[in-house]
Design a protein around this motif. Structure first.
Motif, PDB file in Angstrom:
ATOM      1  N   THR A  56     -11.410   7.006  -2.437  1.00 31.24           N
ATOM      2  CA  THR A  56     -11.474   6.376  -1.119  1.00 31.24           C
ATOM      3  C   THR A  56     -10.077   6.122  -0.581  1.00 31.24           C
ATOM      4  N   VAL A  57      -9.189   5.634  -1.433  1.00 33.96           N
ATOM      5  CA  VAL A  57      -7.799   5.421  -1.020  1.00 33.96           C
ATOM      6  C   VAL A  57      -7.175   6.743  -0.588  1.00 33.96           C
ATOM      7  N   GLN A  58      -7.405   7.797  -1.348  1.00 34.79           N
ATOM      8  CA  GLN A  58      -6.871   9.115  -1.000  1.00 34.79           C
ATOM      9  C   GLN A  58      -7.369   9.544   0.381  1.00 34.79           C
ATOM     10  N   ALA A  59      -8.667   9.363   0.633  1.00 36.22           N
ATOM     11  CA  ALA A  59      -9.245   9.772   1.917  1.00 36.22           C
ATOM     12  C   ALA A  59      -8.721   8.910   3.067  1.00 36.22           C
ATOM     13  N   LEU A  60      -8.594   7.614   2.849  1.00 33.74           N
ATOM     14  CA  LEU A  60      -8.127   6.715   3.909  1.00 33.74           C
ATOM     15  C   LEU A  60      -6.659   6.958   4.241  1.00 33.74           C
ATOM     16  N   ILE A  61      -5.868   7.354   3.248  1.00 37.04           N
ATOM     17  CA  ILE A  61      -4.478   7.727   3.526  1.00 37.04           C
ATOM     18  C   ILE A  61      -4.439   8.997   4.371  1.00 37.04           C
ATOM     19  N   ALA A  62      -5.294   9.954   4.038  1.00 36.27           N
ATOM     20  CA  ALA A  62      -5.355  11.202   4.812  1.00 36.27           C
ATOM     21  C   ALA A  62      -5.761  10.926   6.260  1.00 36.27           C
ATOM     22  N   GLN A  63      -6.592   9.887   6.464  1.00 38.35           N
ATOM     23  CA  GLN A  63      -7.043   9.508   7.815  1.00 38.35           C
ATOM     24  C   GLN A  63      -6.058   8.564   8.504  1.00 38.35           C
ATOM     25  N   ASP A  64      -4.986   8.195   7.829  1.00 38.40           N
ATOM     26  CA  ASP A  64      -3.979   7.251   8.318  1.00 38.40           C
ATOM     27  C   ASP A  64      -4.565   5.865   8.585  1.00 38.40           C
ATOM     28  N   ARG A  65      -5.632   5.518   7.884  1.00 37.43           N
ATOM     29  CA  ARG A  65      -6.170   4.148   7.968  1.00 37.43           C
ATOM     30  C   ARG A  65      -5.528   3.279   6.891  1.00 37.43           C
ATOM     31  N   LEU A  66      -5.007   3.921   5.860  1.00 38.07           N
ATOM     32  CA  LEU A  66      -4.078   3.318   4.909  1.00 38.07           C
ATOM     33  C   LEU A  66      -2.858   4.223   4.861  1.00 38.07           C
ATOM     34  N   GLN A  67      -1.766   3.752   4.276  1.00 37.79           N
ATOM     35  CA  GLN A  67      -0.549   4.547   4.229  1.00 37.79           C
ATOM     36  C   GLN A  67      -0.090   4.724   2.781  1.00 37.79           C
ATOM     37  N   ALA A  68       0.533   5.857   2.529  1.00 35.85           N
ATOM     38  CA  ALA A  68       1.169   6.067   1.235  1.00 35.85           C
ATOM     39  C   ALA A  68       2.477   5.286   1.192  1.00 35.85           C
ATOM     40  N   LEU A  69       2.974   5.036   0.000  1.00 37.65           N
ATOM     41  CA  LEU A  69       4.272   4.384  -0.129  1.00 37.65           C
ATOM     42  C   LEU A  69       5.362   5.324   0.381  1.00 37.65           C
ATOM     43  N   ASN A  70       6.349   4.765   1.076  1.00 39.40           N
ATOM     44  CA  ASN A  70       7.479   5.577   1.515  1.00 39.40           C
ATOM     45  C   ASN A  70       8.592   5.521   0.462  1.00 39.40           C
ATOM     46  N   ASP A  71       9.702   6.178   0.748  1.00 43.70           N
ATOM     47  CA  ASP A  71      10.773   6.261  -0.247  1.00 43.70           C
ATOM     48  C   ASP A  71      11.279   4.879  -0.669  1.00 43.70           C
ATOM     49  N   ALA A  72      11.424   3.980   0.303  1.00 47.74           N
ATOM     50  CA  ALA A  72      11.912   2.634  -0.016  1.00 47.74           C
ATOM     51  C   ALA A  72      10.904   1.871  -0.872  1.00 47.74           C
ATOM     52  N   ASP A  73       9.613   2.061  -0.558  1.00 44.42           N
ATOM     53  CA  ASP A  73       8.565   1.396  -1.343  1.00 44.42           C
ATOM     54  C   ASP A  73       8.574   1.895  -2.782  1.00 44.42           C
ATOM     55  N   TRP A  74       8.708   3.213  -2.952  1.00 45.42           N
ATOM     56  CA  TRP A  74       8.728   3.768  -4.309  1.00 45.42           C
ATOM     57  C   TRP A  74       9.940   3.279  -5.083  1.00 45.42           C
ATOM     58  N   LEU A  75      11.088   3.199  -4.405  1.00 39.86           N
ATOM     59  CA  LEU A  75      12.297   2.726  -5.076  1.00 39.86           C
ATOM     60  C   LEU A  75      12.128   1.284  -5.536  1.00 39.86           C
ATOM     61  N   GLU A  76      11.536   0.447  -4.686  1.00 41.71           N
ATOM     62  CA  GLU A  76      11.300  -0.945  -5.071  1.00 41.71           C
ATOM     63  C   GLU A  76      10.343  -1.032  -6.250  1.00 41.71           C
ATOM     64  N   ALA A  77       9.266  -0.235  -6.222  1.00 45.34           N
ATOM     65  CA  ALA A  77       8.317  -0.233  -7.336  1.00 45.34           C
ATOM     66  C   ALA A  77       8.981   0.241  -8.617  1.00 45.34           C
ATOM     67  N   TYR A  78       9.813   1.255  -8.499  1.00 47.33           N
ATOM     68  CA  TYR A  78      10.530   1.809  -9.658  1.00 47.33           C
ATOM     69  C   TYR A  78      11.457   0.770 -10.274  1.00 47.33           C
ATOM     70  N   ARG A  79      12.175   0.051  -9.441  1.00 52.14           N
ATOM     71  CA  ARG A  79      13.096  -0.969  -9.945  1.00 52.14           C
ATOM     72  C   ARG A  79      12.329  -2.086 -10.661  1.00 52.14           C
ATOM     73  N   ARG A  80      11.173  -2.434 -10.151  1.00 54.69           N
ATOM     74  CA  ARG A  80      10.390  -3.500 -10.775  1.00 54.69           C
ATOM     75  C   ARG A  80       9.793  -3.056 -12.102  1.00 54.69           C
TER      76      ARG A  80
END
Length: 307
Positions: free
Chosen positions: A155-179
């Motif tokens: 469902t998350v995959q489909a909602l991201i494809a529909q732009d009703r949810l968003q994937a993490l961007n580069d800054a989001d991934w970097l923050e997650a990686y650091r944590r």
């Protein structure tokens, strides 16, 4: 019944996150997350939590013979409040949203319900479970049914494809990686994470999905042997998102890789070759497994697909 990802509070003003389901010696195995100082709650990190308990409440330090590890533990008799994710989610969904975090949680759950997911199989953990959220808080959802969890991922995959949810961007991934403090490169981390669909963004707020099957439990006692690094083919990935995550292997000595660290949930798929580093453990029947996440940070321990 106590489950991993529940929180428990003691009379001293300590809140612990449960790290396994059930009781060991009538104690909840857990880790200190919040303490009350001068009437205000404070979130604490790993090193501070260990030092604080060692100095002030050493009776909450515990050696677990089941997992052969030092953890925190609270006797059931010392618990004054039990925070349960499923009950808390239902309560929060009935409230008028008092802050942006709660509004985003309710929005996310509406999207899930509109797509046929059964919200009664979900709970909310982390800061929202204990009412400690702030404007920058993430949303941490836990699902208690394996099939429903995978439906939620799709469902998350489909909602991201529909732009009703968003994937993490580069800054989001970097923050997650650091944590997460992974022991491999950022691009490797992102490659592994992007195909899991167990996290995303809603209104610029990150959310995570985790699985906790109520049947999950430790049924054998293990003792540590040596630290090892192995390469093997994944024979079965059915339990790769469980807690702990388990990857059955085709390997001459090691039956499986088990991870207690959320970073490596769903890390590999059946048929893929992995490299894994962690502690070899053996049970009373001589079966060996490699454990990744023997400590909270799991420094030097990892699972990665050989690409």
């Amino acid at each position: 019944m106590y489950f991993a990802k529940d929180f428990v509070e003691t009379a001293e003003g300590l809140i612990f996150a449960a790290v396994s389901s059930g009781l060991e010696q009538d104690k909840v195995l857990c880790f200190l997350r919040y303490l009350r100082v001068d009437g205000r709650w404070r979130k604490v990190g790993t090193d501070f939590a260990n030092d604080f308990l060692r100095q002030s409440y050493p009776h909450y330090l515990h050696y677990s013979a089941v997992i052969d590890a030092d953890v925190h533990a609270v006797p059931a008799s010392a618990i004054v409040r039990h925070y349960q994710p499923r009950k808390q989610l239902q309560a929060l969904l009935r409230q008028q949203p008092a802050d942006a975090v709660l509004a985003d949680l309710q929005h996310l759950c509406r999207l899930f319900a509109e797509n046929g997911l059964a919200l009664e199989l979900f709970g909310v953990t982390g800061s929202l479970l204990v009412g400690m959220q702030n404007r920058d808080s993430d949303i941490d959802l836990v699902c208690y049914d394996r099939d429903e969890f995978h439906r939620a991922r799709y469902t998350v995959q489909a909602l991201i494809a529909q732009d009703r949810l968003q994937a993490l961007n580069d800054a989001d991934w970097l923050e997650a990686y650091r944590r997460r403090a992974c022991d491999f490169a950022l691009d490797d981390y992102i490659w592994h994470e992007q195909r899991k669909y167990n996290k995303g963004m809603i209104n610029q707020r990150k959310f995570d999905l985790s699985l906790l099957s109520e049947a999950d439990s430790t049924t054998a006692n293990y003792r540590k042997l040596d630290f090892a690094r192995i390469e093997a083919e994944v024979a079965d990935d059915r339990f790769s998102f469980d807690y702990p995550a388990c990857f059955a292997l085709k390997h001459a000595e090691i039956d499986s890789v088990v991870s207690f660290t959320a970073t490596f949930n769903g890390q590999a798929q059946q048929g893929e070759w992995i490299q894994a580093a962690g502690w070899v453990e053996v049970d009373e029947h001589g079966r060996k497994r490699l454990v990744v996440g023997s400590t909270r940070e799991a420094i030097g321990e990892y699972i990665k697909v050989l690409r």
